[in-house]
Design an enzyme around this catalytic site. Structure first.
Site, mmCIF file in Angstrom:
data_model
loop_
_atom_site.group_PDB
_atom_site.id
_atom_site.type_symbol
_atom_site.label_atom_id
_atom_site.label_comp_id
_atom_site.label_asym_id
_atom_site.label_seq_id
_atom_site.Cartn_x
_atom_site.Cartn_y
_atom_site.Cartn_z
ATOM 1 N N ARG A 173 60.415 47.868 91.001
ATOM 2 C CA ARG A 173 59.484 47.622 92.098
ATOM 3 C C ARG A 173 59.143 48.953 92.768
ATOM 4 O O ARG A 173 59.956 49.517 93.495
ATOM 5 C CB ARG A 173 60.091 46.666 93.132
ATOM 6 C CG ARG A 173 60.330 45.256 92.625
ATOM 7 C CD ARG A 173 59.007 44.502 92.488
ATOM 8 N NE ARG A 173 59.222 43.096 92.136
ATOM 9 C CZ ARG A 173 59.319 42.633 90.906
ATOM 10 N NH1 ARG A 173 59.230 43.476 89.880
ATOM 11 N NH2 ARG A 173 59.488 41.354 90.664
ATOM 12 N N ASP A 267 61.266 35.858 85.718
ATOM 13 C CA ASP A 267 62.543 35.232 86.110
ATOM 14 C C ASP A 267 62.776 33.953 85.312
ATOM 15 O O ASP A 267 63.901 33.664 84.896
ATOM 16 C CB ASP A 267 62.542 34.926 87.603
ATOM 17 C CG ASP A 267 62.289 36.164 88.449
ATOM 18 O OD1 ASP A 267 62.738 37.254 88.048
ATOM 19 O OD2 ASP A 267 61.637 36.036 89.503
#
Length: 325
Positions: A173, A267
């Site tokens: 990120r 995910d």
């Protein structure tokens, strides 16, 4: 909070309250309230597939934190390893749809309870009737601050002590830290990692620059395997995924679905992969379940809401317009 049952998978990280707007944030309007966090998304995905998933994270001693814990409990995730921090708030994330294919994300998580997760909390989460079979970490948690980084490091040490399989999703990120900062941590973690999951552009973060000569995913995976990583799983988005292990490489195309919301797809992919790994499936079976659960996420709104149950895994094989009775 008391510990109840041993976990198939223990994961730790920050889960935030998520507000999803209907349009540009500056224009106001209504927002939907939910929760979001990479690690808890994986935990929910595993719980829906029938596995014992435990989430260890920190929330504020506030109503937002209660929403996080209540949501995870409702999804069958064990939150006995979670802690409430009376001195920091639960983090917040805003999703702002700007174009059909573009959603802006705004974080309000600096100094949050999740960033102050402690190594002691991780030790407590491991102190269950038996060590978890799998520890799942992401590269997001160590980016939150020194305390969260130390907590992850302690988790890796405990996994080694207990013979627990370690799965790491790099999940870089850029809003949280630089590529250089991420690479320093990811490379130091590689000796502990059994299953590495990354997109092709994240792989270089895990390999020393001196070993990254070609930049090719296969060469990088080979180097990581030489360092002791058992399986390297490369996510290719709409093009599917490739896994590299002792037997070579195996590719699986993505399952074709009408894309609705790509948030949480990675995910969901991880949850499917770990589910099949826990079930003892071979490499092809692990990839198949991973691309299937990833497709469910892409075809559904929200971070985790579309995660399938085990009984629903076969729905993607049904033809268009099928009515399931």
């Amino acid at each position: 909070m008391g510990h109840e049952t041993a976990a198939d998978v223990l994961t730790l990280g920050e889960t935030m309250v998520a507000l999803r707007g209907s349009g540009p944030l500056k224009l106001g309007g209504s927002m939907e309230v939910s929760v979001a966090g990479a690690e808890s998304n994986v935990a929910i995905g595993l719980a829906r597939l029938g596995h014992a998933a435990r989430w260890a994270g920190a929330v504020g001693d506030d109503e937002a934190g209660e929403l996080v814990l209540r949501t995870l409990r409702a999804e069958g995730v064990d939150v006995s390893g979670a802690t409430r921090d009376p001195d920091a708030p639960t983090g917040l994330i805003l999703f702002e749809p700007r174009l059909p294919e573009v959603t802006r994300v705004h974080y309000y998580r600096a100094g949050s309870a999740g960033s102050r997760l402690t190594a002691t909390a991780v030790e407590d989460a491991f102190a269950s009737p038996a060590a978890p079979r799998v520890l799942h970490l992401t590269g997001i948690t160590p980016a939150l601050g020194p305390s969260a980084l130390a907590a992850c490091r302690r988790g890796l040490e405990l996994a080694r002590e207990h013979g627990t399989t370690v799965c790491l999703d790099v999940n870089f990120r850029s809003r949280l830290w630089s590529a250089e900062e991420s690479a320093a941590v990811m490379r130091s973690w590689m000796p502990y990692v059994d299953v590495l999951i990354a997109s092709d552009d994240e792989l270089p973060l895990c390999v020393p620059e001196s070993k990254n000569t070609s930049g090719e995913a296969s060469a990088l995976a080979e180097e990581l395997r030489a360092q002791g990583v058992g399986e390297v799983v490369v996510k290719l988005g709409a093009d599917g995924a490739t896994t590299y292990d002792a037997d070579g490489e195996l590719y699986a195309p993505a399952r074709p679905v009408r894309a609705v919301d790509a948030v949480g797809a990675g995910d969901a992919f991880v949850a499917g992969y770990l589910s099949a790994l826990l079930d003892g499936e071979d490499l092809a079976g692990r990839l198949d379940r991973a691309v299937t659960t990833g497709a469910f996420a892409v075809a559904s709104h929200g971070d985790w809401e579309g995660a399938p149950t085990r009984a629903e895994l076969g729905l993607l094989g049904a033809g268009p317009g099928t009515v399931v009775r």
